[in-house]
Design an enzyme around this catalytic site. Structure first.
Site, PDB file in Angstrom:
ATOM      1  N   SER A 142      32.131 -13.628  12.879  1.00 52.24           N
ATOM      2  CA  SER A 142      30.928 -13.230  13.595  1.00 52.24           C
ATOM      3  C   SER A 142      31.218 -13.134  15.101  1.00 52.24           C
ATOM      4  O   SER A 142      32.091 -12.383  15.519  1.00 52.24           O
ATOM      5  CB  SER A 142      29.791 -14.195  13.275  1.00 52.24           C
ATOM      6  OG  SER A 142      28.551 -13.658  13.648  1.00 52.24           O
TER       7      SER A 142
ATOM      8  N   GLU B 185      25.052  -6.407   5.216  1.00 50.79           N
ATOM      9  CA  GLU B 185      24.704  -7.145   6.427  1.00 50.79           C
ATOM     10  C   GLU B 185      24.488  -6.245   7.636  1.00 50.79           C
ATOM     11  O   GLU B 185      24.919  -5.089   7.678  1.00 50.79           O
ATOM     12  CB  GLU B 185      25.777  -8.189   6.730  1.00 50.79           C
ATOM     13  CG  GLU B 185      27.121  -7.653   7.115  1.00 50.79           C
ATOM     14  CD  GLU B 185      28.050  -8.769   7.565  1.00 50.79           C
ATOM     15  OE1 GLU B 185      27.686  -9.458   8.539  1.00 50.79           O
ATOM     16  OE2 GLU B 185      29.106  -8.965   6.945  1.00 50.79           O
TER      17      GLU B 185
ATOM     18  N   HIS C  68      26.270 -12.492   5.243  1.00 53.41           N
ATOM     19  CA  HIS C  68      27.062 -12.586   6.470  1.00 53.41           C
ATOM     20  C   HIS C  68      27.931 -13.841   6.466  1.00 53.41           C
ATOM     21  O   HIS C  68      27.450 -14.948   6.225  1.00 53.41           O
ATOM     22  CB  HIS C  68      26.110 -12.607   7.668  1.00 53.41           C
ATOM     23  CG  HIS C  68      26.775 -12.772   8.990  1.00 53.41           C
ATOM     24  ND1 HIS C  68      27.689 -11.874   9.486  1.00 53.41           N
ATOM     25  CD2 HIS C  68      26.660 -13.745   9.926  1.00 53.41           C
ATOM     26  CE1 HIS C  68      28.099 -12.272  10.671  1.00 53.41           C
ATOM     27  NE2 HIS C  68      27.496 -13.411  10.965  1.00 53.41           N
TER      28      HIS C  68
END
Length: 321
Positions: free
Chosen positions: A146, A243, A273
């Protein structure tokens, strides 16, 4: 079809969203939830987990039994630059350490908005340099999830620009690679708002505002999808088709491929995610990290990109004729 465990988790995430809404939530509440998640980790036999000195407090070193000395992995946690910790990615770190027999350094970094860009990137670069000082003969694999994947990609760019050739590869899980505000109003940020049960579209502008504190999002160290990626080492990218961040990964991969970078992209259906964080519990997560291990092994053995390291086959026309 997703596993039964995946369906169980998805139901839990969906019920939580129905109860509390899609967010965003107050920063302190997000940080409290992140701290609670850290406690879910259970020690993995064969891997020593210890806090490491000399870096931002909280950085950890995962050391497998019979560790090799030629490869070290630096893996950066996510959390939108605002939450998260090294402890939260110990599950990924332990599986990478077991599978590759490499030490895995999990950096801690200063969080926004108290410490905006480039504080987090500076801290990750310091961790990279610290790992080199501890293991001077090792090649470095830089990864993250991320926001951590953003920092990992930016770190690879910084080291390239510094003329440092010690980075062997990058491992990027579902990165946020384009922090321009307009990016949050189009593509998968809009189309996947219903299928992404972890992230909120409203969180994107808040993340950009807190992390950049008025600095431009067009800088390649901030938005790696916009950077000149020529000269980066091989990249391994995993993202979910369900996502918000799908298009961020696709943009980075397209840019890298056009720049002549070796890229391996996996787009997984259904999963949420950073599903890799549930490794050891979620079958899709364990498989995803195992595939990462296989990639790192091939890089370490010279079986990615560098054909000079490959053996077999004729080396001259005389051998052919």
């Amino acid at each position: 079809m997703p596993s039964k465990t995946h369906d169980l988790l998805a139901t839990m995430f969906r019920e939580t969203r129905e109860k509390w809404g899609a967010g965003p939530f107050p920063l302190e509440g997000e940080r409290a939830a992140s701290r609670a998640y850290e406690d879910a980790y259970r020690p993995v036999p064969g891997v020593t987990d210890e806090e490491i000195d000399g870096l931002v407090p909280g950085a950890r070193l995962m050391t497998p039994d019979d560790a090799r000395d030629d490869v070290v992995i630096v893996f950066v946690h996510g959390g939108g630059f605002r939450v998260g910790s090294a402890k939260a990615v110990r599950g990924i770190g332990a599986q990478l350490a077991l599978g590759t027999r490499a030490r895995v350094l999990l950096p801690e970094y200063r969080l926004a908005p108290e410490h905006p860009y480039p504080a987090a990137l500076d801290d990750c670069e310091a961790a990279f340099q610290h790992a080199l000082s501890l293991f001077p003969e090792a090649g470095m694999v830089v990864g993250g999830e991320s926001a951590g994947a953003n920092l990992a990609a930016a770190l690879l760019l910084r080291r390239r620009d510094a003329g440092d050739a010690r980075a062997l590869a990058g491992v990027l899980y579902a990165g946020v690679f384009d922090l321009r505000p307009e990016n949050y109003a189009r593509g998968s940020w809009v189309a996947n708002a219903e299928t992404d049960l972890i992230l909120s579209p409203a969180g994107g502008p808040i993340m950009t505002a807190d992390y950049l504190a008025g600095q431009t999002p067009d800088d390649g160290y901030v938005s790696p999808a916009l950077a000149d990626l020529r000269g980066l080492p091989p990249l391994f990218v995993q993202v979910s088709s369900a996502e918000l961040l799908l298009d961020d990964s696709l943009a980075l991969v397209t840019n890298a491929a056009r720049a002549g970078v070796h890229v391996e992209l996996e787009v997984w259906p259904h999963v949420q995610h950073v599903w890799q964080a549930a490794t050891g519990f979620l079958p899709e997560a364990t498989e995803a990290v195992d595939r990462t291990v296989a990639f790192i092994q091939r890089v370490a053995e010279g079986r990615v990109v560098d054909g000079a390291a490959l053996s077999g086959g004729p080396a001259s026309f005389e051998e052919v004729m």
